[in-house]
Design a protein around this motif. Structure first.
Motif, PDB file in Angstrom:
ATOM      1  N   GLY A 191     -57.928 -32.687  29.053  1.00 49.56           N
ATOM      2  CA  GLY A 191     -57.174 -32.345  30.238  1.00 49.56           C
ATOM      3  C   GLY A 191     -57.914 -31.366  31.102  1.00 49.56           C
ATOM      4  O   GLY A 191     -59.052 -30.963  30.805  1.00 49.56           O
ATOM      5  N   ASN A 192     -57.258 -31.010  32.172  1.00 49.11           N
ATOM      6  CA  ASN A 192     -57.839 -30.073  33.118  1.00 49.11           C
ATOM      7  C   ASN A 192     -56.677 -29.398  33.835  1.00 49.11           C
ATOM      8  O   ASN A 192     -55.781 -30.070  34.324  1.00 49.11           O
ATOM      9  CB  ASN A 192     -58.704 -30.855  34.117  1.00 49.11           C
ATOM     10  CG  ASN A 192     -59.546 -29.924  34.964  1.00 49.11           C
ATOM     11  OD1 ASN A 192     -59.044 -28.943  35.519  1.00 49.11           O
ATOM     12  ND2 ASN A 192     -60.831 -30.220  35.066  1.00 49.11           N
ATOM     13  N   THR A 193     -56.658 -28.068  33.804  1.00 56.37           N
ATOM     14  CA  THR A 193     -55.625 -27.373  34.578  1.00 56.37           C
ATOM     15  C   THR A 193     -56.308 -26.302  35.412  1.00 56.37           C
ATOM     16  O   THR A 193     -57.467 -25.953  35.182  1.00 56.37           O
ATOM     17  CB  THR A 193     -54.563 -26.681  33.694  1.00 56.37           C
ATOM     18  OG1 THR A 193     -55.184 -25.597  32.994  1.00 56.37           O
ATOM     19  CG2 THR A 193     -53.927 -27.625  32.714  1.00 56.37           C
ATOM     20  N   LYS A 194     -55.549 -25.784  36.380  1.00 48.21           N
ATOM     21  CA  LYS A 194     -56.093 -24.798  37.294  1.00 48.21           C
ATOM     22  C   LYS A 194     -56.613 -23.586  36.519  1.00 48.21           C
ATOM     23  O   LYS A 194     -57.693 -23.086  36.780  1.00 48.21           O
ATOM     24  CB  LYS A 194     -54.995 -24.372  38.261  1.00 48.21           C
ATOM     25  CG  LYS A 194     -55.489 -23.485  39.361  1.00 48.21           C
ATOM     26  CD  LYS A 194     -54.487 -23.424  40.500  1.00 48.21           C
ATOM     27  CE  LYS A 194     -54.821 -22.294  41.446  1.00 48.21           C
ATOM     28  NZ  LYS A 194     -54.388 -20.972  40.961  1.00 48.21           N
ATOM     29  N   GLY A 195     -55.842 -23.134  35.533  1.00 49.71           N
ATOM     30  CA  GLY A 195     -56.236 -21.938  34.802  1.00 49.71           C
ATOM     31  C   GLY A 195     -57.353 -22.194  33.792  1.00 49.71           C
ATOM     32  O   GLY A 195     -58.206 -21.346  33.582  1.00 49.71           O
ATOM     33  N   LEU A 196     -57.337 -23.361  33.188  1.00 54.02           N
ATOM     34  CA  LEU A 196     -58.229 -23.605  32.050  1.00 54.02           C
ATOM     35  C   LEU A 196     -59.454 -24.429  32.389  1.00 54.02           C
ATOM     36  O   LEU A 196     -60.374 -24.526  31.575  1.00 54.02           O
ATOM     37  CB  LEU A 196     -57.454 -24.317  30.935  1.00 54.02           C
ATOM     38  CG  LEU A 196     -56.369 -23.479  30.280  1.00 54.02           C
ATOM     39  CD1 LEU A 196     -55.435 -24.354  29.460  1.00 54.02           C
ATOM     40  CD2 LEU A 196     -56.991 -22.403  29.394  1.00 54.02           C
ATOM     41  N   GLY A 197     -59.479 -25.004  33.564  1.00 59.44           N
ATOM     42  CA  GLY A 197     -60.547 -25.927  33.853  1.00 59.44           C
ATOM     43  C   GLY A 197     -60.441 -27.108  32.895  1.00 59.44           C
ATOM     44  O   GLY A 197     -59.347 -27.425  32.414  1.00 59.44           O
ATOM     45  N   SER A 198     -61.573 -27.734  32.550  1.00 64.14           N
ATOM     46  CA  SER A 198     -61.481 -28.882  31.659  1.00 64.14           C
ATOM     47  C   SER A 198     -61.514 -28.402  30.215  1.00 64.14           C
ATOM     48  O   SER A 198     -62.057 -27.342  29.907  1.00 64.14           O
ATOM     49  CB  SER A 198     -62.643 -29.838  31.926  1.00 64.14           C
ATOM     50  OG  SER A 198     -63.842 -29.184  31.582  1.00 64.14           O
TER      51      SER A 198
END
Ligand SMILES: *[C@@H]1O[C@H](CO)[C@@H](O)[C@H](O)[C@H]1NC(C)=O
Ligand SMILES: *[C@@H]1O[C@H](CO)[C@@H](O)[C@H](O)[C@H]1NC(C)=O
Ligand SMILES: *[C@@H]1O[C@H](CO)[C@@H](O)[C@H](O)[C@H]1NC(C)=O
Length: 814
Positions: free
Chosen positions: A218-225
């Protein structure tokens, strides 16, 4: 009948006293209200503006720079953590909207169709033998054991820095037989990843051969990929299935899984009313695989078996090796050793001669407090006299410990001041961050709501009636205890590293202090009164004082404005003293606080207002009678729901109340001048308090001090048919800790009663430690309170909020 008479009298007395002291009352109005009153006289149109202004004050933040200026990834080593206080195991980040991971499990042979037997949120109804973090440092790693009938589920995790998004972490979940003959017990573990509503990002399931889930990416704004891999590392797996779906919220993850298990069961055409399974129970994809926000892997095995979940941050590009297998074992071992070393250097239990068992216990009590620190985000519901309905507070984060993972998995203002003692001695930076978050929740009036229910999961656990927070209501300002403690034990660190933060906190503390000093003021100079008691109810034997933190502790039987509360007065005296110390530390003028502190610590005035010469004890004062009982009475006809006569317990007042000391009630409240060290060491009152405290017919037991004397009229009395005694007898550890601390103080200052204080100090401390450990061994838990007759743990559990202060008692840190 009795009631209306009482009220008449009550009003008359009130009128008289108000006249006598009317001169001073106008000064007590907040400025805004005075101006609003002025405005009304001038023009109606402007009144509307003023009204709008008053309405919005309750949810307008205090208007200076926020204390929390670094959050989320600004603090990479605390970015990931076990910040989901209310689940058995799960990690998330310190972001308003985060990726969350978590664990669920069940025994296939006993899962019921209604979901009974399915574990996710910490729940007393699950009747687990025990569960707690045995080791947890608040930053890097943790070791937890969960004993569920025949198996021990061991969850551990270790973090590792790297890249720009909070680094990697790995968790292990081992299912071990509790006893040799429990080997082979079948257990289904479910490990999930979900993204909270409003999280910008995506997750998806990675499938390998046979459509097996091998991991999640996955990829989120806070965690990147990122990728999350799941591996079996020991034992054999009988079945492996997964679900990738859309859940409508974090509060329904369990329901979403159960729904899919049921569908699977029905597809397998099994009998649906007995148990869910008996045979393999698979999670089936439910057709909502596109853009899932919830991916669950289910692994069914027979104890012993163990799985490993490793999270790898995409930005950590120069990773030399994986934090898995042997590397993980080594990393965990290293953290455990660091923890043990630090634990000994902070608490020195080994050098004090405690046994290994006792030290293991203390590590658990401490770790389960630190390990249940959570990160919440959302809005509370608040109300003021100017708003017709509850209105939402501003959206805000809260980083805080919680009183109980099962029963109170959210922030409580007065509990947090006690938690802060243990947390700050371990890690001052974490505690200052917690304090900063709480003080950012202060509104422009200087009020901080007392129970914070933020986010879907938190809200789902709170009964409707407790959700709305009212801005006239206080709660003991225990953060002054924490600050005093930090000044005492960590002053050097504070001044060296946190001077600016403290300097920024100071105006908020001033405003907070003022809020108490103004809004909770009593009718006579130098007196204070908790607001929020119900003056009109006839359902409660003694109307509760939730705001005092001591809920049903008996006060004047007929709440009114003349009442004065000795505990609150002592809290404010204590707060003024700490403010003076802080002012001095920060080089501000101390005069105002010195003056107030001295004024409120003046024993002559204290005794004049609160010492009952009749029964020789400190007490509240108010409109009171002891002659109240609950009796089955018919409801007035308009309140009856049906034609059948319904009977309800109502309060009957058998004697008119009069203005007097509430001095037949001896208990924690009577001890406050002692507990908060307001009594002069040479005062004869101190001798009397120590004598009463030690009296087994009053408060003393082999297990600690009970909250209310056996001789008090309301000792162990129900407050309504449905409200069992809470602060009317049971032994509570927060106030016992303060009592031990006070006894320690008075045994170390010059005075006539040093010896008595020392004896009480030693005995009380020993009794508390022994009983808490004994009950833990017997039941597997730390408890909310302890029975004063046999020492048994009662109420919610595990309660490693202030009950974990037992560690400070063992370490003799006050
Ligand atoms: C697997 O579990 C068994 C039984 O608990 C244990 O003896 C063994 O050391 C474990 N092996 C690994 C690789 O963890
Ligand atoms: C406080 O004031 C004193 C005397 O004016 C000064 O010596 C000291 O450095 C000041 N301390 C701080 C922290 O500013
Ligand atoms: C607290 O309130 C009292 C009574 O109004 C006042 O005299 C005193 O100055 C106040 N103390 C502080 C520190 O504001």
């Amino acid at each position: 009948m009795a009631r209306s008479k009482t009220q008449e009298k009550h009003t008359k007395i009130k009128a008289k006293l108000v006249n006598a002291s009317s001169a001073k009352t106008s000064n007590n109005f907040p400025l805004s209200m005075n101006s609003a009153i002025g405005v009304i006289c001038i023009a109606i149109a402007v009144w509307f503006v003023a009204k709008g202004y008053l309405e919005t004050r309750v949810n307008t933040p205090y208007n200076v720079e926020k204390l929390v200026t670094t959050s989320g990834l600004d603090i990479p080593d605390r970015y990931w953590g076990t910040y989901r206080s209310g689940v058995y195991f799960g990690l998330k980040t310190r972001d308003p909207h985060s990726l969350v991971t978590g664990l669920m499990w069940y025994f296939p042979r006993s899962l019921r169709y209604d979901g009974n037997g399915f574990r996710h949120w910490c729940d007393q109804g699950d009747k687990l033998n025990r569960y707690a973090w045995l080791e947890h440092d608040g930053r890097t790693f943790g070791v937890q054991e969960i004993v569920d009938n025949s198996v021990v589920i061991k969850t551990t995790f270790v973090k590792r820095p790297g890249g720009y998004h909070g680094g990697d972490w790995t968790a292990r979940i081992a299912v071990l037989p509790e006893k040799e003959y429990d080997k082979g017990e079948e257990v289904s573990l479910l490990f999930y990843t979900a993204i909270e509503e409003s999280t910008r990002g995506w997750i998806k399931a990675n499938l390998g051969d046979y459509n097996r889930l091998t991991g999640i990416e996955g990829n989120t704004k806070g965690l990147g990929s990122f990728i999350i891999n799941l591996n079996l590392i020991n034992g054999t797996i009988e079945e492996h299935s997964f679900l990738a779906t859309v859940a409508s919220g974090l509060n329904v993850l369990k329901e979403t899984v159960l729904q899919n298990l049921r569908i699977a069961t029905e597809k397998g055409s099994m009998e649906k009313h007995v148990v869910l399974a008996g045979e393999q129970l698979l999670l089936l994809s439910d057709g909502k695989k596109e853009d899932p926000n919830f991916v669950v892997t289910q692994v069914t095995g027979r104890a012993p078996f163990e799985i490993e979940v490793s999270y790898e941050s995409g930005s950590f590009s120069n990773r030399i090796d994986k934090l898995t297998g042997k590397n993980y074992d080594e990393a965990l071992e290293k953290q455990r050793q660091l923890f043990s070393t630090k634990f000994e250097s902070v608490f020195k239990l080994k050098s004090k001669g405690y046994t290994d068992d006792e030290i293991t216990f203390a590590k658990m009590a401490f770790s389960n407090l630190v390990g249940s620190i959570g990160y919440f985000y959302g809005t509370s519901q608040v109300q003021s006299t100017y708003t017709q309905e509850p209105v939402p507070y501003w959206k805000a984060p809260l980083y805080t410990a919680v009183p109980s993972r099962s029963f109170f998995p959210r922030g409580f203002l007065w509990d947090e001041g006690f938690h802060g003692l243990l947390i700050s001695i371990w890690d001052t930076e974490i505690e200052l961050d917690i304090i900063s978050h709480w003080f950012d929740l202060m509104n422009v009036e200087g009020w901080i709501p007392r129970e914070m229910i933020l986010g879907q999961e938190a809200l789902a656990k709170v009964p409707e009636e407790f959700v709305t927070q009212i801005n006239t209501n206080a709660n003991p300002p225990t953060f002054f205890l924490t600050l005093d403690f930090i000044l005492q034990h960590k002053e050097h660190e504070l001044l060296k590293h946190n001077f600016q933060l403290l300097d920024k906190l100071y105006p908020r503390l001033q405003t907070w202090f003022s809020w108490f000093n103004v809004t909770q003021i009593g009718d006579l100079p130098g007196t204070y009164r908790w607001r929020g008691r119900d003056e009109t109810t006839n359902r409660e034997l003694n109307p509760k004082t939730l705001t005092s933190g001591l809920d049903d502790y008996p006060r004047a039987s007929h709440p009114n404005v003349i009442e004065r509360h000795v505990d609150l007065r002592c809290w404010i005296a204590f707060a003024a003293r700490v403010m003076a110390k802080l002012a001095e530390t920060l080089n501000y003028s101390t005069n105002k606080y010195e003056e107030t502190s001295q004024y409120l610590s003046d024993n002559n005035l204290l005794n004049k207002l609160h010492w009952s010469s009749n029964t020789q004890m400190y007490s509240d004062y108010g409109l009171h009678t002891d002659k109240v009982i609950l009796r089955k009475s018919a409801l007035p006809p308009h309140k009856q729901r049906s034609h059948t006569q319904s009977l309800e317990m109502l309060r009957v007042v058998l004697e008119d109340p009069s203005l007097k000391y509430v001095d037949t009630t001896f208990g924690y409240v009577s001890l406050f001048p002692f507990i908060l060290q307001i009594i002069d060491p040479d005062s004869p009152q101190l001798g009397k308090v120590l004598q009463d405290l030690r009296d087994p017919d009053l408060l003393w037991t082999k297990y600690g001090l009970r909250s209310l004397a056996k001789t008090s009229p309301l000792y162990m009395k129900f407050n309504t048919e449905h409200d069992p005694p809470y602060w009317r007898g049971p032994i509570w550890i927060n106030l016992n800790y303060l009592t031990v601390r006070a006894a320690y103080h008075y045994s170390n200052v010059k005075g006539l009663y040093r010896e008595n204080a020392r004896k009480i100090y030693e005995e009380l401390r020993k009794n508390l430690i022994q009983n808490i450990i004994k009950q833990y061994k017997k039941t597997g838990y730390l408890w909310e309170h302890y029975d004063d007759s046999d020492g048994k743990g009662k109420g919610s559990h595990p309660f490693t909020g202030w009950t974990s202060l037992v560690v400070l008692l063992m370490a003799e840190i006050y």
